[in-house]
Design a protein around this motif. Structure first.
Motif, mmCIF file in Angstrom:
data_model
loop_
_atom_site.group_PDB
_atom_site.id
_atom_site.type_symbol
_atom_site.label_atom_id
_atom_site.label_comp_id
_atom_site.label_asym_id
_atom_site.label_seq_id
_atom_site.Cartn_x
_atom_site.Cartn_y
_atom_site.Cartn_z
ATOM 1 N N MET A 199 74.855 63.813 5.361
ATOM 2 C CA MET A 199 75.991 63.375 6.157
ATOM 3 C C MET A 199 75.458 62.553 7.323
ATOM 4 S SD MET A 199 78.333 66.834 6.275
ATOM 5 C CE MET A 199 79.634 65.982 7.186
ATOM 6 N N TYR A 200 76.377 62.002 8.109
ATOM 7 C CA TYR A 200 75.983 61.204 9.264
ATOM 8 C C TYR A 200 76.546 61.827 10.530
ATOM 9 C CZ TYR A 200 74.253 57.629 6.127
ATOM 10 O OH TYR A 200 73.532 56.962 5.178
ATOM 11 N N VAL A 201 75.685 61.926 11.533
ATOM 12 C CA VAL A 201 76.083 62.442 12.836
ATOM 13 C C VAL A 201 75.725 61.386 13.871
ATOM 14 C CG1 VAL A 201 75.858 64.291 14.517
ATOM 15 C CG2 VAL A 201 75.560 64.784 12.080
ATOM 16 N N ALA A 202 76.713 60.908 14.588
ATOM 17 C CA ALA A 202 76.470 59.887 15.606
ATOM 18 C C ALA A 202 75.685 58.710 15.035
ATOM 19 C CB ALA A 202 75.736 60.492 16.799
ATOM 20 N N GLY A 203 76.020 58.329 13.806
ATOM 21 C CA GLY A 203 75.386 57.185 13.175
ATOM 22 C C GLY A 203 74.031 57.459 12.568
ATOM 23 N N GLN A 204 73.563 58.707 12.627
ATOM 24 C CA GLN A 204 72.242 59.061 12.120
ATOM 25 C C GLN A 204 72.382 59.990 10.918
ATOM 26 O OE1 GLN A 204 70.577 60.809 15.630
ATOM 27 N NE2 GLN A 204 70.398 58.868 16.705
ATOM 28 N N LYS A 205 71.596 59.733 9.895
ATOM 29 C CA LYS A 205 71.693 60.475 8.643
ATOM 30 C C LYS A 205 71.071 61.859 8.769
ATOM 31 C CE LYS A 205 70.637 59.982 3.699
ATOM 32 N NZ LYS A 205 69.991 59.105 2.691
ATOM 33 N N VAL A 206 71.769 62.855 8.221
ATOM 34 C CA VAL A 206 71.252 64.222 8.167
ATOM 35 C C VAL A 206 71.035 64.583 6.709
ATOM 36 C CG1 VAL A 206 71.679 66.644 8.663
ATOM 37 C CG2 VAL A 206 72.504 64.895 10.236
ATOM 38 N N ASN A 207 69.809 64.922 6.364
ATOM 39 C CA ASN A 207 69.486 65.389 5.018
ATOM 40 C C ASN A 207 68.969 66.812 5.146
ATOM 41 O OD1 ASN A 207 68.327 65.984 2.508
ATOM 42 N ND2 ASN A 207 67.836 63.832 2.127
ATOM 43 N N TYR A 208 69.678 67.770 4.581
ATOM 44 C CA TYR A 208 69.351 69.171 4.804
ATOM 45 C C TYR A 208 68.026 69.584 4.174
ATOM 46 C CZ TYR A 208 73.946 69.433 6.736
ATOM 47 O OH TYR A 208 75.030 69.216 7.529
ATOM 48 N N LYS A 209 67.555 68.798 3.207
ATOM 49 C CA LYS A 209 66.288 69.146 2.568
ATOM 50 C C LYS A 209 65.102 68.881 3.489
ATOM 51 C CE LYS A 209 67.929 68.417 -2.157
ATOM 52 N NZ LYS A 209 67.754 67.648 -3.425
ATOM 53 N N ASN A 210 65.277 68.018 4.474
ATOM 54 C CA ASN A 210 64.171 67.768 5.413
ATOM 55 C C ASN A 210 64.649 67.801 6.860
ATOM 56 O OD1 ASN A 210 65.591 65.409 5.572
ATOM 57 N ND2 ASN A 210 63.931 64.065 4.929
ATOM 58 N N SER A 211 65.571 68.711 7.145
ATOM 59 C CA SER A 211 66.067 68.880 8.505
ATOM 60 C C SER A 211 65.183 69.865 9.253
ATOM 61 C CB SER A 211 67.507 69.398 8.495
ATOM 62 O OG SER A 211 67.854 69.885 9.777
ATOM 63 N N ALA A 212 64.480 69.383 10.263
ATOM 64 C CA ALA A 212 63.594 70.256 11.033
ATOM 65 C C ALA A 212 64.367 71.400 11.683
ATOM 66 C CB ALA A 212 62.865 69.441 12.098
ATOM 67 N N VAL A 213 65.596 71.141 12.108
ATOM 68 C CA VAL A 213 66.385 72.170 12.797
ATOM 69 C C VAL A 213 66.676 73.342 11.879
ATOM 70 C CG1 VAL A 213 68.622 72.674 13.845
ATOM 71 C CG2 VAL A 213 67.397 70.576 14.459
#
Length: 273
Positions: A57-71
């Motif tokens: 998905m995109y948050v504030a124009g930035q892509k979020v990929n859960y497979k490599n999300s550090a958070v």
């Protein structure tokens, strides 16, 4: 890292209204993201839930990929974190990561794992001919994570007030300010990118382990130093090091994501304590 997001969108909004409400746009984007449908699974330790296998998905124009999300990876790897004081870099490159933090927290809000949040933007937009004062740069905002709308309001204010205007950040000032205000905090979690830490020399005033979630690649020497010196951890999407047992670690040869870091200069300070 200073990046102004949504330039085209802001131009459109500004041209029609005469007002550049970047903070509102960012806050609304995060609000939409945290309220979207999500696949979740219970954590093995029973402390809430984690997000798995979701489409980017995109948050504030930035892509979020859960497979490599550090958070999400960091919170999954460290279920021991509790009564967390969460300190987050709130400059342009970090908007999506703070969005992920809020989403994870919202899914686990009944567990009260994150008790307090501190956002820092390295002095708002206070740029002058004089250098920023170490320990007094400012641009620090406090939020109650259990009041999601109040948190989003603080996010909006912090965005509109600026993002420091240069590359270095006041991470340590923000940590110390948070510890002073929230003295009951048990675990410190710093969420940051690879921007240099302007006030790294202030880390010697920190007396608790700092657990770092590093959100991008780059030269993270300052963050390795901070995690090592305080006996904390550092976690990315691809690596994780626990420095709680420093005696078992060679400070001159710390390997993180395939890069070698030398923090042996810290051993002399530690030996004096």
């Amino acid at each position: 890292m200073k990046t102004k997001l949504f330039l085209c969108l802001l131009l459109a909004v500004g041209s029609s209204t005469g007002v550049f409400a970047q903070g509102r746009i960012v806050a609304n984007s995060i609000r939409e993201y945290i309220n979207a449908d999500v696949k979740i699974v219970p954590r093995e330790d029973g402390k809430g839930v984690s997000i798995v296998s979701e489409e980017p998905m995109y948050v504030a124009g930035q892509k979020v990929n859960y497979k490599n999300s550090a958070v999400y990876i960091a919170f999954s790897l460290h279920p021991e974190w509790d009564n967390v004081l969460l300190v987050a870099d709130w400059t342009g490159s970090m908007y999506s990561y703070v969005g992920q933090i809020i989403r994870w927290h919202k899914l686990n809000i009944d567990k009260e794992l994150v008790r307090n949040i501190v956002l820092f933007n390295d002095g708002d937009d206070a740029i002058s001919s004089k250098p920023k004062r170490i320990g007094g740069t400012g641009g620090i905002y406090y939020a109650n994570p259990n009041d999601i709308e109040g948190l989003l309001e603080q996010i909006e204010i912090a965005v509109d007030n600026g993002d420091g205007g240069d590359a270095e950040e006041n991470d340590i000032e923000a940590i110390l300010a948070g510890l002073n205000k929230f003295q009951e905090a048990q675990d410190i979690v710093l969420v940051a990118d690879s921007s240099p830490v302007r006030d790294i020399k202030l880390m010697y005033n920190i007396e608790q382990p700092v657990n770092i979630i590093i959100c991008d690649t780059g030269n993270i020497q300052d963050y390795i130093r901070l995690a090592y010196y305080t006996g904390g951890t550092i976690t990315s999407a691809y690596d994780d090091i626990d420095f709680s047992d420093r005696q078992s670690i060679n400070p001159a040869n710390i390997v993180f994501e395939g890069n070698i870091y030398d923090v042996s200069m810290e051993t002399a300070t530690l030996n004096k304590q």
